[in-house]
Motif scaffolding. Structure first.
Motif, mmCIF file in Angstrom:
data_model
loop_
_atom_site.group_PDB
_atom_site.id
_atom_site.type_symbol
_atom_site.label_atom_id
_atom_site.label_comp_id
_atom_site.label_asym_id
_atom_site.label_seq_id
_atom_site.Cartn_x
_atom_site.Cartn_y
_atom_site.Cartn_z
ATOM 1 N N PHE A 61 0.831 -1.216 0.000
ATOM 2 C CA PHE A 61 0.000 0.000 0.000
ATOM 3 C C PHE A 61 0.860 1.259 0.000
ATOM 4 O O PHE A 61 0.659 2.171 -0.805
ATOM 5 N N ASN A 62 1.834 1.324 0.883
ATOM 6 C CA ASN A 62 2.678 2.517 0.985
ATOM 7 C C ASN A 62 3.506 2.762 -0.271
ATOM 8 O O ASN A 62 3.879 3.900 -0.560
ATOM 9 N N SER A 63 3.797 1.701 -1.026
ATOM 10 C CA SER A 63 4.606 1.871 -2.227
ATOM 11 C C SER A 63 3.890 2.712 -3.281
ATOM 12 O O SER A 63 4.539 3.308 -4.158
ATOM 13 N N PHE A 64 2.562 2.770 -3.211
ATOM 14 C CA PHE A 64 1.797 3.574 -4.164
ATOM 15 C C PHE A 64 1.621 5.019 -3.703
ATOM 16 O O PHE A 64 1.035 5.827 -4.428
ATOM 17 N N MET A 65 2.123 5.342 -2.536
ATOM 18 C CA MET A 65 2.028 6.716 -2.037
ATOM 19 C C MET A 65 3.159 7.564 -2.626
ATOM 20 O O MET A 65 4.103 7.957 -1.949
ATOM 21 N N GLN A 66 3.062 7.807 -3.918
ATOM 22 C CA GLN A 66 4.034 8.626 -4.622
ATOM 23 C C GLN A 66 3.368 9.235 -5.838
ATOM 24 O O GLN A 66 2.328 8.751 -6.302
ATOM 25 N N PRO A 67 3.938 10.320 -6.367
ATOM 26 C CA PRO A 67 3.297 11.010 -7.490
ATOM 27 C C PRO A 67 3.267 10.156 -8.746
ATOM 28 O O PRO A 67 4.076 9.235 -8.913
ATOM 29 N N ILE A 68 2.336 10.473 -9.619
ATOM 30 C CA ILE A 68 2.242 9.779 -10.907
ATOM 31 C C ILE A 68 2.599 10.763 -12.009
ATOM 32 O O ILE A 68 2.238 11.937 -11.961
ATOM 33 N N ASN A 69 3.370 10.276 -12.963
ATOM 34 C CA ASN A 69 3.667 11.083 -14.142
ATOM 35 C C ASN A 69 3.631 10.171 -15.359
ATOM 36 O O ASN A 69 3.380 8.970 -15.245
ATOM 37 N N GLY A 70 3.890 10.747 -16.504
ATOM 38 C CA GLY A 70 3.802 9.973 -17.745
ATOM 39 C C GLY A 70 4.703 8.763 -17.754
ATOM 40 O O GLY A 70 4.308 7.679 -18.193
ATOM 41 N N GLU A 71 5.921 8.924 -17.227
ATOM 42 C CA GLU A 71 6.882 7.828 -17.257
ATOM 43 C C GLU A 71 6.487 6.692 -16.319
ATOM 44 O O GLU A 71 6.478 5.522 -16.710
ATOM 45 N N THR A 72 6.156 7.021 -15.066
ATOM 46 C CA THR A 72 5.807 5.966 -14.113
ATOM 47 C C THR A 72 4.514 5.261 -14.519
ATOM 48 O O THR A 72 4.376 4.048 -14.335
ATOM 49 N N PHE A 73 3.559 6.019 -15.076
ATOM 50 C CA PHE A 73 2.316 5.399 -15.538
ATOM 51 C C PHE A 73 2.603 4.429 -16.676
ATOM 52 O O PHE A 73 2.121 3.292 -16.683
ATOM 53 N N SER A 74 3.427 4.876 -17.647
ATOM 54 C CA SER A 74 3.762 4.031 -18.792
ATOM 55 C C SER A 74 4.503 2.776 -18.344
ATOM 56 O O SER A 74 4.187 1.661 -18.787
ATOM 57 N N GLN A 75 5.470 2.944 -17.439
ATOM 58 C CA GLN A 75 6.222 1.796 -16.942
ATOM 59 C C GLN A 75 5.328 0.834 -16.172
ATOM 60 O O GLN A 75 5.437 -0.386 -16.301
ATOM 61 N N GLY A 76 4.436 1.389 -15.355
ATOM 62 C CA GLY A 76 3.513 0.552 -14.583
ATOM 63 C C GLY A 76 2.632 -0.290 -15.488
ATOM 64 O O GLY A 76 2.411 -1.485 -15.243
ATOM 65 N N MET A 77 2.116 0.311 -16.558
ATOM 66 C CA MET A 77 1.264 -0.419 -17.491
ATOM 67 C C MET A 77 2.062 -1.469 -18.268
ATOM 68 O O MET A 77 1.574 -2.573 -18.533
ATOM 69 N N ASN A 78 3.316 -1.142 -18.632
ATOM 70 C CA ASN A 78 4.156 -2.125 -19.329
ATOM 71 C C ASN A 78 4.477 -3.317 -18.427
ATOM 72 O O ASN A 78 4.522 -4.461 -18.879
#
Length: 359
Positions: A61-78
């Protein structure tokens, strides 16, 4: 940078070296405590239960307590895409490596090779090496793992149709709940009501820190009084998991397990060939820009796949009397091999980070 220089840089990195030594030393401590009977036979199971029901959910849960941007979103989906694709690939490929065995044994070995201890063994090591971003990627990667573990693996091992009770296990699980809750909150945070706060770093606010706007539920910034207790629980995951692994190893006869050559063959496939297959395919996909992936995402996936037998998969074998003795021996030997091989994988990933192939 040449290979020799890359190796030198890797082993002069205090974070990498300390991650390797921490894992080995604490596992050895658990092994020693069990052999001396300071830890009784029940301690390994008790520690693992604490990790799975308290520490790992807090960590996820705590690992998701961080900002989202284009790069992290793209990496997360990949990572999510690959986390589903790789299990389909392994389900199709792993039986081939056991073609010489009878069908029943081949099916069991293929399942055990496909599903590793990504949650209990993998995530604590990922956290030690790659921090919160690695934990976030590992939690996303595990979505595909849990879908196939509680559906395909169950059906294959039991010989029965999927039961409602097993579907419930898939979703009513503290780690799964924490992962999906954290993932949803991370994805939609920019669309939620925002509050202005002075930026905190690791739960500490400096008087001169800049003012930032975050979603009201970003407890790492808006409710540090709640974030810190969860962080303390999350910090228990690695040491308790490693102590439990050591205690479990100390409860088993290595001589009996080591006598089975199939267990060694399986363990080599699980700890060496499976992560190597992931590495080769991901390098190709990254270079061709079909599935661009960052170094942290790659390292997270390789560590997750270089793990020993999944406890759930082993439990299926025992519960449904599908090569139960072989499964237990394979679990033990693969854990030993994973402990030995993991420092080499981490070191190799460190060398790979100097290659320029990944950002």
């Amino acid at each position: 940078m040449n290979i020799a220089k890359a190796i030198q840089v890797t082993f002069s990195n205090a974070a990498i070296v300390s991650s390797i030594t921490s894992t080995i030393f604490i596992i050895l401590l658990g092994f020693y405590l069990r052999k001396r009977n300071i830890f009784t036979e029940k301690y390994g199971k008790l520690l693992s239960k604490i990790v799975l029901t308290v520490a790992l959910p807090a960590l996820a849960f705590n690992s998701f307590m961080q900002p989202i941007n284009g790069e992290t979103f793209s990496q997360g989906m990949n990572v999510l895409i690959w986390g589903i694709a790789i299990y389909i690939i392994l389900i199709l490929v792993t039986p081939i490596s056991y073609a010489k065995y009878p069908k029943d044994k081949r099916d069991v070995l293929a399942i055990l090779t496909t599903f590793g201890s990504t949650t209990f063994f993998g995530i604590p090591i990922v956290g030690a090496v790659f921090g919160t971003k690695g934990i976030m990627y590992s939690s996303i990667f595990n979505i595909g793992y849990r879908i196939f573990l509680y559906s395909y693996a169950y059906i294959k091992m039991s010989g029965l149709k999927m039961k409602a009770s097993n579907i419930k296990k898939m979703f009513v699980n503290p780690v799964v709940i924490a992962t999906f809750l954290g993932l949803i909150m991370w994805l939609v945070q920019n669309y939620m009501p925002q509050v202005a706060v002075r930026q905190a770093v690791n739960g500490v606010i400096n008087p001169g820190a800049p003012i930032i706007k975050v979603a009201f539920y970003r407890i790492d910034q808006t409710a540090i009084w709640l974030y810190k207790p969860l962080q303390y629980l999350a910090n228990l995951a690695s040491p308790l998991a490693w102590l439990s692994i050591g205690a479990t190893l100390g409860s088993t006869s290595f001589k009996k397990a080591a006598e089975n050559k199939t267990s060694w063959y399986y363990s080599f496939n699980k700890v060496v060939l499976v992560p190597l297959l992931n590495l080769v395919i991901l390098v190709i996909l990254n270079v061709t820009n079909i599935l661009p992936i960052s170094y942290v995402a790659l390292g997270t996936i390789i560590i997750m796949m270089a793990t020993p037998t999944a406890a759930v998969a082993s439990s299926y074998a025992i519960s449904f009397d599908r090569e139960a003795v072989l499964s237990s021996n394979a679990s033990f030997v693969s854990t030993i091999l994973a402990v030995v091989a993991m420092p080499f994988w981490i070191a190799f990933l460190g060398v790979l980070s100097q290659s320029g192939l990944f950002h």
